[in-house]
Design an enzyme around this catalytic site. Structure first.
Site, short mmCIF file in Angstrom:
data_model
loop_
_atom_site.label_atom_id
_atom_site.label_comp_id
_atom_site.label_asym_id
_atom_site.label_seq_id
_atom_site.Cartn_x
_atom_site.Cartn_y
_atom_site.Cartn_z
N GLY A 86 62.63 18.31 27.56
CA GLY A 86 61.07 18.48 27.87
C GLY A 86 60.45 18.20 26.26
O GLY A 86 60.87 17.39 25.81
N LEU A 87 59.40 19.19 26.32
CA LEU A 87 58.65 19.02 25.04
C LEU A 87 58.09 17.61 24.90
O LEU A 87 57.93 17.07 23.55
CB LEU A 87 59.38 19.22 23.68
CG LEU A 87 59.93 20.96 23.70
CD1 LEU A 87 60.72 21.16 22.47
CD2 LEU A 87 58.71 21.78 23.55
N CYS A 88 57.73 17.08 25.86
CA CYS A 88 57.07 15.66 25.81
C CYS A 88 55.52 15.56 26.38
O CYS A 88 55.39 14.57 27.33
CB CYS A 88 58.01 14.47 26.14
SG CYS A 88 58.79 14.89 27.84
N GLY A 89 54.92 16.62 26.40
CA GLY A 89 53.46 16.88 26.79
C GLY A 89 53.62 16.65 28.42
O GLY A 89 54.54 17.37 28.97
N ALA A 242 55.32 10.04 23.63
CA ALA A 242 54.73 11.40 24.31
C ALA A 242 55.22 12.50 23.28
O ALA A 242 54.48 13.61 23.22
CB ALA A 242 54.98 11.63 25.63
#
Length: 287
Positions: A86-89, A242
């Protein structure tokens, strides 16, 4: 108002978080350059083989590969490509939202769906959605490996050849630039010239050596492999871009929060000093 010690602890905590997000931004920027080079290197081959395979759908040949046969759509296969982390908007949520919209349309039309997931985020989403999940692959790392991708995808390809599926679609995120990534859903099978701008009335003919069946079978296998690899490469480049943008935004927000907390801390310290001076002056006046 919180005490000075509580505010200092909060500032220290946000500063530590900002160090992490800054480091993740730099790592994502480094990986992004490599992912973009890999994606751009795969694009010309993928586009060329797609156009050539699309021309085959209008070729005048006695042999007709199953990948070229149009059918009434009653059963559909969907390949969903997302990231493992995760952590990609909104990268994953955007493509999954678009896939969910298309799935609802198929459900309303009475079309049965089978799903293959590439990436952990899509796999978890489809499990929670309760769809017919036939295969999946996770842990691709930073470099896509075709031998790891083709196995799960082959489940849908074999089902299409066996006429258990009437169409296969692929959902992924297409890389536009560092600031923009576009979720797309494209038809993978059956192959049609419409997707790549080949006129339906054009009459194509080729000379095959040694024979049409051997050449067309090999070419269409390469076609599927190239498109799957290109889609995963595009998704990985989009993921790193992202993530870099998201981590930069998080670092900037942390910097703003630190500035606001320092202002609150200075006001609290000033109020405490003013209070102590008032008590000293009041005590001296009383004496």
């Amino acid at each position: 108002m919180p005490s000075g010690k509580e505010i200092r602890n909060k500032i220290r905590s946000v500063e530590n978080t900002r160090k992490i997000t800054k480091a993740m931004e730099m790592v994502a920027a480094s990986k992004m350059r490599k992912a973009q080079e890999r994606m751009r290197a795969a694009r010309p081959y993928g586009e060329k083989i797609r156009r050539m395979a699309a021309n085959l759908s209008h070729a005048l040949t006695d042999y007709r590969h199953p990948f070229l046969s149009e059918r009434e759509i009653r059963n559909v296969g969907l390949i969903v490509i997302t990231s493992d982390k995760g952590l990609c908007g909104g990268l994953n949520s955007n493509v999954l939202r678009q896939a969910l919209t298309r799935m609802k349309d198929w459900d309303v039309s009475g079309v049965k769906l089978s799903v293959t997931c590439i990436g952990n985020k899509g796999f978890g989403f489809m499990q929670r959605a309760g769809v017919n999940l036939v295969s999946h692959v996770e842990g691709l790392g930073d470099t896509p490996r075709l031998e790891k991708l083709i196995g799960p995808v082959k489940v849908l390809l074999d089902a299409f050849v066996a006429r258990e599926l009437d169409a296969v679609y692929i959902a992924n995120t297409r890389f536009i630039n560092t600031m923009k990534q576009e979720p797309t859903i494209e038809q993978l099978l059956p192959l049609s010239g419409k997707e790549v701008g080949v006129a339906g009335h054009s009459q194509w003919d080729y000379l095959y050596e040694p024979d049409a069946k051997l050449v067309i079978d090999s070419l269409l296998v390469r076609y599927v492999e190239a498109l799957i690899y290109q889609a995963v490469a595009e998704n990985m480049a989009s993921e790193q871009s992202a993530r870099m943008v998201a981590m930069k935004s998080a670092s900037d927000n942390a910097k703003n929060v630190i500035g606001e907390l320092k202002l609150v801390y200075n006001k609290a310290r000033q109020a405490a000093i003013t209070k102590e001076l008032s008590e000293i002056v009041g005590g001296a006046a009383a004496v």
